[in-house]
Scaffold this motif. Structure first.
Motif, PDB file in Angstrom:
ATOM      1  N   GLY A  19       0.834  -1.194   0.000  1.00  0.00           N
ATOM      2  CA  GLY A  19       0.000   0.000   0.000  1.00  0.00           C
ATOM      3  C   GLY A  19       0.866   1.240   0.000  1.00  0.00           C
ATOM      4  N   VAL A  20       0.245   2.403   0.221  1.00  0.00           N
ATOM      5  CA  VAL A  20       0.996   3.655   0.263  1.00  0.00           C
ATOM      6  C   VAL A  20       0.646   4.418   1.531  1.00  0.00           C
ATOM      7  CG1 VAL A  20       1.161   3.848  -2.244  1.00  0.00           C
ATOM      8  CG2 VAL A  20      -0.743   4.948  -1.034  1.00  0.00           C
ATOM      9  N   THR A  21       1.585   5.236   1.983  1.00  0.00           N
ATOM     10  CA  THR A  21       1.363   6.070   3.157  1.00  0.00           C
ATOM     11  C   THR A  21       1.928   7.447   2.901  1.00  0.00           C
ATOM     12  OG1 THR A  21       1.600   6.144   5.569  1.00  0.00           O
ATOM     13  CG2 THR A  21       3.533   5.494   4.311  1.00  0.00           C
ATOM     14  N   ARG A  22       1.419   8.428   3.628  1.00  0.00           N
ATOM     15  CA  ARG A  22       1.915   9.804   3.554  1.00  0.00           C
ATOM     16  C   ARG A  22       2.372  10.209   4.950  1.00  0.00           C
ATOM     17  NH1 ARG A  22      -2.152   9.140  -0.043  1.00  0.00           N
ATOM     18  NH2 ARG A  22      -1.925  10.110  -2.107  1.00  0.00           N
ATOM     19  N   SER A  38       1.340   9.357  10.385  1.00  0.00           N
ATOM     20  CA  SER A  38       1.162   9.216   8.942  1.00  0.00           C
ATOM     21  C   SER A  38      -0.288   8.913   8.612  1.00  0.00           C
ATOM     22  CB  SER A  38       2.065   8.101   8.397  1.00  0.00           C
ATOM     23  OG  SER A  38       1.725   6.851   8.977  1.00  0.00           O
ATOM     24  N   ILE A  39      -0.612   9.083   7.331  1.00  0.00           N
ATOM     25  CA  ILE A  39      -1.951   8.780   6.819  1.00  0.00           C
ATOM     26  C   ILE A  39      -1.780   7.798   5.671  1.00  0.00           C
ATOM     27  CG2 ILE A  39      -3.993   9.712   5.673  1.00  0.00           C
ATOM     28  CD1 ILE A  39      -3.487  12.350   7.156  1.00  0.00           C
ATOM     29  N   ALA A  40      -2.471   6.647   5.768  1.00  0.00           N
ATOM     30  CA  ALA A  40      -2.288   5.578   4.788  1.00  0.00           C
ATOM     31  C   ALA A  40      -3.567   5.340   3.995  1.00  0.00           C
ATOM     32  CB  ALA A  40      -1.875   4.286   5.490  1.00  0.00           C
ATOM     33  N   ASP A  41      -3.393   5.016   2.719  1.00  0.00           N
ATOM     34  CA  ASP A  41      -4.500   4.547   1.882  1.00  0.00           C
ATOM     35  C   ASP A  41      -4.468   3.025   1.867  1.00  0.00           C
ATOM     36  OD1 ASP A  41      -5.346   7.104   1.229  1.00  0.00           O
ATOM     37  OD2 ASP A  41      -4.020   7.230  -0.501  1.00  0.00           O
ATOM     38  N   VAL A  42      -5.550   2.421   2.341  1.00  0.00           N
ATOM     39  CA  VAL A  42      -5.658   0.960   2.374  1.00  0.00           C
ATOM     40  C   VAL A  42      -6.646   0.571   1.285  1.00  0.00           C
ATOM     41  CG1 VAL A  42      -6.085  -1.065   3.827  1.00  0.00           C
ATOM     42  CG2 VAL A  42      -5.292   1.070   4.865  1.00  0.00           C
ATOM     43  N   THR A  43      -6.121   0.090   0.168  1.00  0.00           N
ATOM     44  CA  THR A  43      -6.974  -0.173  -0.995  1.00  0.00           C
ATOM     45  C   THR A  43      -7.196  -1.651  -1.265  1.00  0.00           C
ATOM     46  OG1 THR A  43      -5.036  -0.041  -2.434  1.00  0.00           O
ATOM     47  CG2 THR A  43      -6.279   1.986  -2.086  1.00  0.00           C
ATOM     48  N   ALA A  44      -6.428  -2.506  -0.581  1.00  0.00           N
ATOM     49  CA  ALA A  44      -6.560  -3.942  -0.812  1.00  0.00           C
ATOM     50  C   ALA A  44      -6.294  -4.697   0.479  1.00  0.00           C
ATOM     51  CB  ALA A  44      -5.587  -4.401  -1.898  1.00  0.00           C
ATOM     52  N   ALA A  45      -6.971  -5.829   0.625  1.00  0.00           N
ATOM     53  CA  ALA A  45      -6.732  -6.682   1.794  1.00  0.00           C
ATOM     54  C   ALA A  45      -5.324  -7.257   1.729  1.00  0.00           C
ATOM     55  CB  ALA A  45      -7.760  -7.807   1.825  1.00  0.00           C
ATOM     56  N   VAL A  65     -15.449   0.444   7.490  1.00  0.00           N
ATOM     57  CA  VAL A  65     -15.009  -0.616   8.401  1.00  0.00           C
ATOM     58  C   VAL A  65     -13.743  -1.275   7.865  1.00  0.00           C
ATOM     59  CG1 VAL A  65     -15.592  -2.863   9.396  1.00  0.00           C
ATOM     60  CG2 VAL A  65     -17.341  -1.101   9.235  1.00  0.00           C
ATOM     61  N   VAL A  66     -12.829  -1.608   8.775  1.00  0.00           N
ATOM     62  CA  VAL A  66     -11.683  -2.460   8.472  1.00  0.00           C
ATOM     63  C   VAL A  66     -11.697  -3.616   9.463  1.00  0.00           C
ATOM     64  CG1 VAL A  66      -9.166  -2.662   8.523  1.00  0.00           C
ATOM     65  CG2 VAL A  66     -10.217  -0.655   7.496  1.00  0.00           C
ATOM     66  N   GLU A  67     -11.496  -4.815   8.972  1.00  0.00           N
ATOM     67  CA  GLU A  67     -11.338  -5.970   9.857  1.00  0.00           C
ATOM     68  C   GLU A  67      -9.849  -6.239  10.007  1.00  0.00           C
ATOM     69  OE1 GLU A  67     -13.634  -9.191   8.324  1.00  0.00           O
ATOM     70  OE2 GLU A  67     -15.546  -8.317   8.953  1.00  0.00           O
ATOM     71  N   LEU A  68      -9.337  -5.978  11.199  1.00  0.00           N
ATOM     72  CA  LEU A  68      -7.910  -6.120  11.469  1.00  0.00           C
ATOM     73  C   LEU A  68      -7.679  -7.393  12.277  1.00  0.00           C
ATOM     74  CD1 LEU A  68      -5.706  -4.073  10.629  1.00  0.00           C
ATOM     75  CD2 LEU A  68      -5.639  -3.328  13.007  1.00  0.00           C
ATOM     76  N   GLY A  98     -15.005  -1.955   1.423  1.00  0.00           N
ATOM     77  CA  GLY A  98     -14.208  -1.273   0.410  1.00  0.00           C
ATOM     78  C   GLY A  98     -13.005  -0.546   0.974  1.00  0.00           C
ATOM     79  N   ALA A  99     -12.306   0.153   0.099  1.00  0.00           N
ATOM     80  CA  ALA A  99     -11.069   0.844   0.472  1.00  0.00           C
ATOM     81  C   ALA A  99     -11.313   1.873   1.559  1.00  0.00           C
ATOM     82  CB  ALA A  99     -10.470   1.511  -0.766  1.00  0.00           C
ATOM     83  N   CYS A 100     -10.248   2.186   2.302  1.00  0.00           N
ATOM     84  CA  CYS A 100     -10.364   3.156   3.373  1.00  0.00           C
ATOM     85  C   CYS A 100      -9.075   3.957   3.487  1.00  0.00           C
ATOM     86  CB  CYS A 100     -10.694   2.477   4.699  1.00  0.00           C
ATOM     87  SG  CYS A 100      -9.278   1.659   5.456  1.00  0.00           S
ATOM     88  N   ARG A 101      -9.125   4.962   4.311  1.00  0.00           N
ATOM     89  CA  ARG A 101      -7.939   5.753   4.666  1.00  0.00           C
ATOM     90  C   ARG A 101      -7.790   5.673   6.184  1.00  0.00           C
ATOM     91  NH1 ARG A 101      -7.582  11.064   1.491  1.00  0.00           N
ATOM     92  NH2 ARG A 101      -6.410   9.706   0.077  1.00  0.00           N
ATOM     93  N   ALA A 102      -6.545   5.602   6.652  1.00  0.00           N
ATOM     94  CA  ALA A 102      -6.313   5.407   8.086  1.00  0.00           C
ATOM     95  C   ALA A 102      -5.227   6.337   8.595  1.00  0.00           C
ATOM     96  CB  ALA A 102      -5.928   3.960   8.372  1.00  0.00           C
ATOM     97  N   LEU A 103      -5.407   6.790   9.836  1.00  0.00           N
ATOM     98  CA  LEU A 103      -4.397   7.561  10.546  1.00  0.00           C
ATOM     99  C   LEU A 103      -3.570   6.599  11.379  1.00  0.00           C
ATOM    100  CD1 LEU A 103      -3.446  10.495  11.362  1.00  0.00           C
ATOM    101  CD2 LEU A 103      -4.968  10.239  13.328  1.00  0.00           C
ATOM    102  N   ASN A 104      -2.244   6.657  11.245  1.00  0.00           N
ATOM    103  CA  ASN A 104      -1.344   5.784  11.986  1.00  0.00           C
ATOM    104  C   ASN A 104      -0.440   6.613  12.885  1.00  0.00           C
ATOM    105  OD1 ASN A 104      -1.520   2.837  11.162  1.00  0.00           O
ATOM    106  ND2 ASN A 104      -1.467   3.817   9.156  1.00  0.00           N
ATOM    107  N   VAL A 105      -0.359   6.223  14.144  1.00  0.00           N
ATOM    108  CA  VAL A 105       0.574   6.832  15.088  1.00  0.00           C
ATOM    109  C   VAL A 105       1.433   5.710  15.651  1.00  0.00           C
ATOM    110  CG1 VAL A 105       0.859   8.244  17.143  1.00  0.00           C
ATOM    111  CG2 VAL A 105      -1.136   8.584  15.680  1.00  0.00           C
TER     112      VAL A 105
END
Length: 200
Positions: A19-22, A38-45, A65-68, A98-105
C-alpha cells in the motif's frame, strides 16, 4: 504554529509493498523513528508491515469498516475508533466495505507514548492545541486562529505546535511583556483527530 497540507504530502510505498502512506511528522530518523504520524490509503486486503519495538494506534478516518487481525485475533474497526496494538505483531486486514484511509501513530515503546482522541469541533468553543499535540481535520470545515489571522483547513490537513503571541501591555508600565507561547485555536463544524506525543 505550522499547517501541514495533506495535498503537499508525498505518497510512499509501504515497507512490504502492500500500500501507500503519507508521512505527516517524524521524530528521530526514517530508519530509527522515535515516533511517526502518517496517513495511509488501504486499498486492498493483505498483510501490514511489522515494526518491532513500536506501539501502533490505527484509526479509520475515511471509509466505513476495516477488519484487522492481530496475532490471530480479528477485530472489526469502525470509522473514528482508535485501536492500539503492538507494531511487531503479525497483522493483516480485510476490507468488507471497500477501500479506506487510516491515521497511523507509532511510538518507540521504551521512549515515547501517544494518545489519539477524536474530537467534535465547535464554532463557539475553539479547541486549543498544545505544543506536543497535532490536530488532523477528518471531516467538515475548520479554521485556525493564530492570534492575528484565520486560516482555513482542508480535509486531512494537520495543525502542529504553538505560536509566540505578545501579551497585552502591563497595567503598571504600559509596555508589552515578552512574547509567550500561546496555543493556536481551532474552531468549526466536524471532527478532528487530536494526537498527543510525549516522552516517557
Amino acid at each position: 504554529m505550522r499547517i501541514i497540507e495533506f495535498a503537499s504530502l508525498k505518497a510512499q510505498p509501504w515497507r512490504n509493498g502492500g500500500g501507500v502512506t503519507r508521512e505527516v511528522a517524524l521524530g528521530g530518523t526514517a530508519t530509527e523513528p522515535a515516533w511517526r504520524l502518517s496517513i495511509a490509503d488501504v486499498t486492498a486486503a493483505g498483510a501490514f508491515s511489522a515494526f518491532p519495538g513500536m506501539e501502533r494506534t490505527f484509526t479509520v478516518i475515511e471509509g466505513d469498516v476495516v477488519e484487522l487481525t492481530v496475532d490471530g485475533v480479528a477485530r472489526r474497526l469502525e470509522r473514528f475508533r482508535p485501536f492500539r496494538f503492538d507494531g511487531g505483531s503479525t497483522t493483516s486486514c480485510a476490507l468488507p466495505t471497500g477501500a479506506c484511509r487510516a491515521l497511523n501513530v507509532m511510538t518507540r515503546k521504551d521512549s515515547f507514548g501517544a494518545g489519539v482522541l477524536i474530537a467534535e469541533l465547535s464554532k463557539k468553543q475553539p479547541l486549543p492545541l498544545q505544543p506536543d499535540q497535532f490536530l488532523v481535520l477528518l471531516q467538515g470545515q475548520a479554521q485556525v486562529l493564530d492570534g492575528t489571522a484565520t486560516r482555513a483547513l482542508a480535509p486531512f490537513d494537520t495543525v502542529t505546535g504553538s505560536i509566540p503571541q505578545a501579551e497585552a501591555p502591563t497595567a503598571v508600565t504600559g509596555e508589552p511583556q515578552n512574547d509567550v507561547p500561546r496555543p493556536p485555536e481551532i474552531s468549526g463544524r466536524g471532527f478532528a483527530a487530536l494526537v498527543s506525543v510525549f516522552a516517557l
